[in-house]
Write a protein that holds these residues in place. Sequence first.
Motif, PDB file in Angstrom:
ATOM      1  N   ALA A  54       0.814  -1.221   0.000  1.00 16.49           N
ATOM      2  CA  ALA A  54       0.000   0.000   0.000  1.00 16.49           C
ATOM      3  C   ALA A  54       0.846   1.270   0.000  1.00 16.49           C
ATOM      4  O   ALA A  54       0.378   2.323  -0.428  1.00 16.49           O
ATOM      5  N   SER A  55       2.091   1.175   0.460  1.00 13.08           N
ATOM      6  CA  SER A  55       2.889   2.388   0.640  1.00 13.08           C
ATOM      7  C   SER A  55       3.778   2.742  -0.548  1.00 13.08           C
ATOM      8  O   SER A  55       4.222   3.881  -0.659  1.00 13.08           O
ATOM      9  N   VAL A  56       4.062   1.797  -1.435  1.00 18.67           N
ATOM     10  CA  VAL A  56       4.967   2.100  -2.547  1.00 18.67           C
ATOM     11  C   VAL A  56       4.218   2.825  -3.657  1.00 18.67           C
ATOM     12  O   VAL A  56       2.998   2.719  -3.776  1.00 18.67           O
ATOM     13  N   ASP A  57       4.966   3.560  -4.466  1.00 22.16           N
ATOM     14  CA  ASP A  57       4.311   4.256  -5.563  1.00 22.16           C
ATOM     15  C   ASP A  57       4.570   3.627  -6.927  1.00 22.16           C
ATOM     16  O   ASP A  57       4.080   4.114  -7.935  1.00 22.16           O
ATOM     17  N   HIS A  58       5.312   2.517  -6.951  1.00 24.22           N
ATOM     18  CA  HIS A  58       5.520   1.782  -8.199  1.00 24.22           C
ATOM     19  C   HIS A  58       5.504   0.285  -7.921  1.00 24.22           C
ATOM     20  O   HIS A  58       6.148  -0.178  -6.978  1.00 24.22           O
ATOM     21  N   ILE A  59       4.772  -0.436  -8.768  1.00 25.21           N
ATOM     22  CA  ILE A  59       4.729  -1.892  -8.692  1.00 25.21           C
ATOM     23  C   ILE A  59       4.909  -2.426 -10.113  1.00 25.21           C
ATOM     24  O   ILE A  59       4.208  -2.001 -11.034  1.00 25.21           O
ATOM     25  N   TRP A  60       5.864  -3.315 -10.268  1.00 29.60           N
ATOM     26  CA  TRP A  60       6.046  -4.026 -11.521  1.00 29.60           C
ATOM     27  C   TRP A  60       5.732  -5.489 -11.247  1.00 29.60           C
ATOM     28  O   TRP A  60       6.234  -6.054 -10.271  1.00 29.60           O
ATOM     29  N   CYS A  61       4.918  -6.101 -12.093  1.00 25.82           N
ATOM     30  CA  CYS A  61       4.623  -7.526 -11.964  1.00 25.82           C
ATOM     31  C   CYS A  61       4.766  -8.198 -13.320  1.00 25.82           C
ATOM     32  O   CYS A  61       4.328  -7.665 -14.339  1.00 25.82           O
ATOM     33  N   ALA A  62       5.387  -9.372 -13.300  1.00 28.38           N
ATOM     34  CA  ALA A  62       5.554 -10.193 -14.499  1.00 28.38           C
ATOM     35  C   ALA A  62       4.535 -11.316 -14.448  1.00 28.38           C
ATOM     36  O   ALA A  62       4.396 -11.996 -13.429  1.00 28.38           O
ATOM     37  N   TYR A  63       3.817 -11.503 -15.561  1.00 25.92           N
ATOM     38  CA  TYR A  63       2.801 -12.538 -15.669  1.00 25.92           C
ATOM     39  C   TYR A  63       3.174 -13.524 -16.769  1.00 25.92           C
ATOM     40  O   TYR A  63       3.571 -13.112 -17.864  1.00 25.92           O
ATOM     41  N   ASP A  64       3.021 -14.797 -16.486  1.00 29.19           N
ATOM     42  CA  ASP A  64       3.174 -15.837 -17.489  1.00 29.19           C
ATOM     43  C   ASP A  64       2.017 -15.677 -18.481  1.00 29.19           C
ATOM     44  O   ASP A  64       0.857 -15.663 -18.090  1.00 29.19           O
ATOM     45  N   ILE A  65       2.339 -15.537 -19.750  1.00 22.02           N
ATOM     46  CA  ILE A  65       1.308 -15.290 -20.758  1.00 22.02           C
ATOM     47  C   ILE A  65       0.351 -16.480 -20.879  1.00 22.02           C
ATOM     48  O   ILE A  65      -0.845 -16.303 -21.080  1.00 22.02           O
ATOM     49  N   PHE A  66       0.843 -17.691 -20.743  1.00 21.08           N
ATOM     50  CA  PHE A  66       0.001 -18.871 -20.923  1.00 21.08           C
ATOM     51  C   PHE A  66      -0.942 -19.118 -19.751  1.00 21.08           C
ATOM     52  O   PHE A  66      -2.090 -19.469 -19.942  1.00 21.08           O
ATOM     53  N   THR A  67      -0.441 -18.962 -18.519  1.00 18.06           N
ATOM     54  CA  THR A  67      -1.260 -19.266 -17.345  1.00 18.06           C
ATOM     55  C   THR A  67      -1.905 -18.030 -16.740  1.00 18.06           C
ATOM     56  O   THR A  67      -2.805 -18.142 -15.919  1.00 18.06           O
ATOM     57  N   ASP A  68      -1.416 -16.846 -17.106  1.00 12.96           N
ATOM     58  CA  ASP A  68      -1.854 -15.564 -16.548  1.00 12.96           C
ATOM     59  C   ASP A  68      -1.598 -15.475 -15.047  1.00 12.96           C
ATOM     60  O   ASP A  68      -2.242 -14.724 -14.340  1.00 12.96           O
ATOM     61  N   HIS A  69      -0.646 -16.285 -14.531  1.00 13.49           N
ATOM     62  CA  HIS A  69      -0.253 -16.201 -13.127  1.00 13.49           C
ATOM     63  C   HIS A  69       0.883 -15.211 -12.971  1.00 13.49           C
ATOM     64  O   HIS A  69       1.783 -15.139 -13.814  1.00 13.49           O
ATOM     65  N   CYS A  70       0.850 -14.497 -11.875  1.00 18.45           N
ATOM     66  CA  CYS A  70       1.943 -13.589 -11.544  1.00 18.45           C
ATOM     67  C   CYS A  70       3.158 -14.438 -11.154  1.00 18.45           C
ATOM     68  O   CYS A  70       3.040 -15.346 -10.327  1.00 18.45           O
ATOM     69  N   VAL A  71       4.309 -14.163 -11.762  1.00 15.89           N
ATOM     70  CA  VAL A  71       5.507 -14.956 -11.490  1.00 15.89           C
ATOM     71  C   VAL A  71       6.656 -14.126 -10.935  1.00 15.89           C
ATOM     72  O   VAL A  71       7.674 -14.686 -10.517  1.00 15.89           O
ATOM     73  N   GLY A  72       6.516 -12.803 -10.916  1.00 16.56           N
ATOM     74  CA  GLY A  72       7.567 -11.955 -10.368  1.00 16.56           C
ATOM     75  C   GLY A  72       7.034 -10.581 -10.044  1.00 16.56           C
ATOM     76  O   GLY A  72       6.110 -10.101 -10.712  1.00 16.56           O
ATOM     77  N   CYS A  73       7.579  -9.956  -8.992  1.00 15.91           N
ATOM     78  CA  CYS A  73       7.113  -8.625  -8.575  1.00 15.91           C
ATOM     79  C   CYS A  73       8.270  -7.784  -8.048  1.00 15.91           C
ATOM     80  O   CYS A  73       9.220  -8.307  -7.456  1.00 15.91           O
ATOM     81  N   ALA A  74       8.138  -6.484  -8.241  1.00 12.88           N
ATOM     82  CA  ALA A  74       9.051  -5.511  -7.641  1.00 12.88           C
ATOM     83  C   ALA A  74       8.203  -4.397  -7.028  1.00 12.88           C
ATOM     84  O   ALA A  74       7.356  -3.811  -7.709  1.00 12.88           O
ATOM     85  N   LEU A  75       8.406  -4.147  -5.741  1.00 13.72           N
ATOM     86  CA  LEU A  75       7.759  -3.038  -5.040  1.00 13.72           C
ATOM     87  C   LEU A  75       8.796  -1.935  -4.903  1.00 13.72           C
ATOM     88  O   LEU A  75       9.856  -2.150  -4.304  1.00 13.72           O
ATOM     89  N   VAL A  76       8.497  -0.765  -5.456  1.00 10.38           N
ATOM     90  CA  VAL A  76       9.505   0.278  -5.621  1.00 10.38           C
ATOM     91  C   VAL A  76       8.973   1.611  -5.110  1.00 10.38           C
ATOM     92  O   VAL A  76       7.832   1.995  -5.394  1.00 10.38           O
TER      93      VAL A  76
END
Length: 179
Positions: A54-76
């Motif tokens: 809730a406190s960060v102002d940038h979030i990057w998330c990587a999603y597997d295109i086939f499963t649409d599951h989130c596989v990686g995140c960066a809270l920045v």
Amino acid sequence: MNLSSHQSIIDVHGASVPIRIYHNGDIPYEHVHFVLGPLFENFYGDQGLRNMFASVDHIWCAYDIFTDHCVGCALVQSEPDRATLYIKLLGVHRMSQGQGVGTRLLDAVLSWTKSSSYIAVLLHTQADNYKAIGLYQKLGFRKQAYLPDFFHSQAPLRSLLSGEPNAYLMVANLDETTT
């Protein structure tokens, strides 16, 4: 938050691992928790992860295109006074580690940061996390300072469970990186 999408194909040992990386937008906490919870919940607890989300102002998330599951995140978090970004947490789901997801995620963060007139990206990592240190160095981060007991000072009660308390402050000066 504005949503920007970056789609990339990662070559892994002759195969392609397709991911889509999103920056900000309506990324649900459950997606971030799916990746970061197993990696960091012992250290921060569920409420600590929620607060950080809730406190960060940038979030990057990587999603597997086939499963649409989130596989990686960066809270920045941006630090506009210093024209820097600070990566508070970065992680790749254990099942997706070693497939280039972390590299593409950091590439996306660094590319966006450069195009947004920031001068550096900072992060802390455990001193014995050699795999992560190697990734960061490959992408232009350099060890700036060794910080004994850094993680003890962040959460004294939980850090006993998290392993190595010492950290490196690592910095990517954007005029020196190759992304």
